[in-house]
Design an enzyme around this catalytic site. Structure first.
Site, PDB file in Angstrom:
ATOM      1  N   ASP A  81       0.837  -1.190   0.000  1.00 59.24           N
ATOM      2  CA  ASP A  81       0.000   0.000   0.000  1.00 59.24           C
ATOM      3  C   ASP A  81       0.875   1.245   0.000  1.00 59.24           C
ATOM      4  O   ASP A  81       1.953   1.248  -0.612  1.00 59.24           O
ATOM      5  CB  ASP A  81      -0.932  -0.034   1.221  1.00 59.24           C
ATOM      6  N   HIS A 112      -3.325   6.041   3.822  1.00 57.55           N
ATOM      7  CA  HIS A 112      -4.157   4.939   3.347  1.00 57.55           C
ATOM      8  C   HIS A 112      -3.719   3.596   3.917  1.00 57.55           C
ATOM      9  O   HIS A 112      -4.522   2.818   4.448  1.00 57.55           O
ATOM     10  CB  HIS A 112      -4.113   4.926   1.818  1.00 57.55           C
ATOM     11  N   SER A 322     -11.201  -0.425  -0.930  1.00 58.32           N
ATOM     12  CA  SER A 322      -9.891  -0.485  -0.273  1.00 58.32           C
ATOM     13  C   SER A 322     -10.011  -0.874   1.182  1.00 58.32           C
ATOM     14  O   SER A 322      -9.117  -1.541   1.730  1.00 58.32           O
ATOM     15  CB  SER A 322      -9.203   0.881  -0.354  1.00 58.32           C
TER      16      SER A 322
END
Length: 445
Positions: A81, A112, A322
């Site tokens: 990621d 994120h 996600s």
């Protein structure tokens, strides 16, 4: 998080599942990032409003019922990621490398990757209601992409920003190979490259997925992708009720990779708190299961306490496939900890078989349905899961014909009595007539 790739307007086409050439496997080497620089300040998220409250997705999946049976101990979940920031509630964080900038994978300017890692494995705390799905699993962080970094000298858009950021399908392939070689038992990929149908696949990515899944026996979980105006622009068609048996691989317009490597990747769609498919989920014939992707709370890379549902940098909610994918990756870690003898394929099959299936069966938005971690962990090894086990039942013997013998005997007896009575009555008629005639000749004086 979406990986940028070149794209032309999407046109529906017949798209078979991608082929794999194991000979295109990326080399086993440490990341070598290009020269990059920050283009914007790091992302900031808003703190959770009520730290004591258990987040909605966590309650919906009933994780409290699962933890007495498995907490993911002994499992290593790779998060490929934007990096994972070091955090007190991720005590076992393992640096896995950095394809974005100089570092070891434990920096997260985008925010994120830390949110994703927290959903998977944040430890439990008496101070907050939030915890990860597998709170005793360890996170292996590989920073592979960023929307905030840019390559030095890279293309800028009209506002002076790098439109693509850093990260592509090639570095994703290398990151998957590295995660497998570093001992990950589960890999979470909350990144998607959306390309038009007919654009072909990436040989290195397919080889890396095959290597991790088949050779290294790793469970690979990937986000299905989000529909938006900049990345996955065109949705794939929904099933047509007039042709219920049509093959959806024949009408694909947008390919979401690595999700479309359906045989070796568990692709995850998003659902809302009421269980309905999230409007942003990109449907596709490769979608396997779904998990909560809205109303998200997870670890904040800038503070010790969990962050809430708002990305204060972009002014929008933290949501997307996600964040649905890590709920499935955490569930895979729970299963692997409880049943270490199961293969990666068996773990994937178990998650699919124990999901809450849609009324009409599989569909391209939620696949086999919303995951059920408790059912996935408690199903007997080798079985599909509670409520789905096939048991051969013996065909019942036909009922014996009715026995009319007692009725027949009774009827015969009654008939015999009636016959005797009839005969007796008939025999009495001549005698009565003789008695009547004799009585007529007698004189009474």
């Amino acid at each position: 998080m979406v990986l940028a790739v070149g794209a032309n307007p999407a046109v529906a086409a017949a798209v078979p599942p991608p082929t794999v050439d194991p000979g295109r496997l990326p080399p086993n080497s440490a990341p070598v990032p290009p020269p990059t620089e920050l283009r914007d300040p790091c992302t900031v998220t808003a703190p959770a409003a009520d730290l004591a409250q258990t987040p909605t997705p966590q309650r919906a999946l009933d994780l409290e019922a699962v933890w007495p049976l498995s907490t993911g101990r002994g499992q290593v979940v790779a998060v490929i990621d934007t990096g994972v920031e070091r955090h007190s509630r991720l005590p076992g964080l393992i640096p896995g490398g950095d394809y974005v900038s100089s570092g070891d994978g434990t920096s997260d300017c985008d925010g994120h990757g830390t949110l994703v890692a927290g959903i998977i494995a944040a430890t439990r705390s008496p101070e907050t209601g939030f915890a990860g799905v597998a709170p005793d699993a360890r996170i292996l962080s590989i920073r592979q992409s960023s929307n905030i970094y840019r390559e030095v000298g890279g293309r800028r858009d009209a506002e002076g920003q790098n439109a693509r950021g850093v990260g592509n399908v090639g570095t994703l392939a290398s990151a998957i190979r590295r995660a497998a070689d570093l001992g990950a038992t589960v890999v979470n990929i909350s990144e998607v490259a959306c390309i038009p149908a007919g654009s072909g696949d990436n040989p290195a990515l397919g080889a890396a997925i095959d290597y991790a899944s088949r050779v290294k026996d790793v469970v690979i979980v990937a986000a299905a992708g989000n529909l938006d105006s900049d990345t996955c622009r065109t949705s794939n068609p929904a099933p047509n009720p007039a042709t219920p048996h049509a093959n959806l691989w024949d009408s694909v317009t947008t390919i979401a990779t690595p999700a479309w490597y359906d045989d070796q990747v568990l692709a995850v769609g998003s659902v809302n708190p009421d269980g309905s498919p999230s409007e942003f989920t990109l449907p596709g014939p490769w979608v396997d299961v779904a998990a909560p992707g809205t109303d998200i709370t997870s670890l904040d890379p800038r503070r010790l306490q969990p962050s809430g549902v708002t990305d204060s940098t972009n002014g929008g909610p933290v949501q997307g496939t996600s964040f649905a994918a890590p709920y499935v990756a955490g569930t895979a870690a729970l299963i692997r900890a409880r049943y270490p003898e199961l293969t990666a394929r068996q773990v994937m099959d178990r998650i699919e078989a124990t999901a809450h299936a849609p009324a009409a069966g599989w569909d391209p938005y939620v696949g086999h349905g919303v995951i059920d971690p408790f059912a996935a962990v408690t199903a007997a090894p080798g079985r599909a899961g509670p409520g789905t086990q096939s048991v051969e039942l013996a065909i019942p013997a036909p009922a014996p014909p009715p026995d009319h013998r007692p009725r027949d005997v009774a009827l015969a007896g009654a008939g015999g009595v009636a016959a005797l009575l009839g005969l007796g009555l008939l025999a009495s008629f001549p005698l009565r007539r003789r008695l009547q005639r004799a009585g007529g000749d007698t004189t009474i004086g």
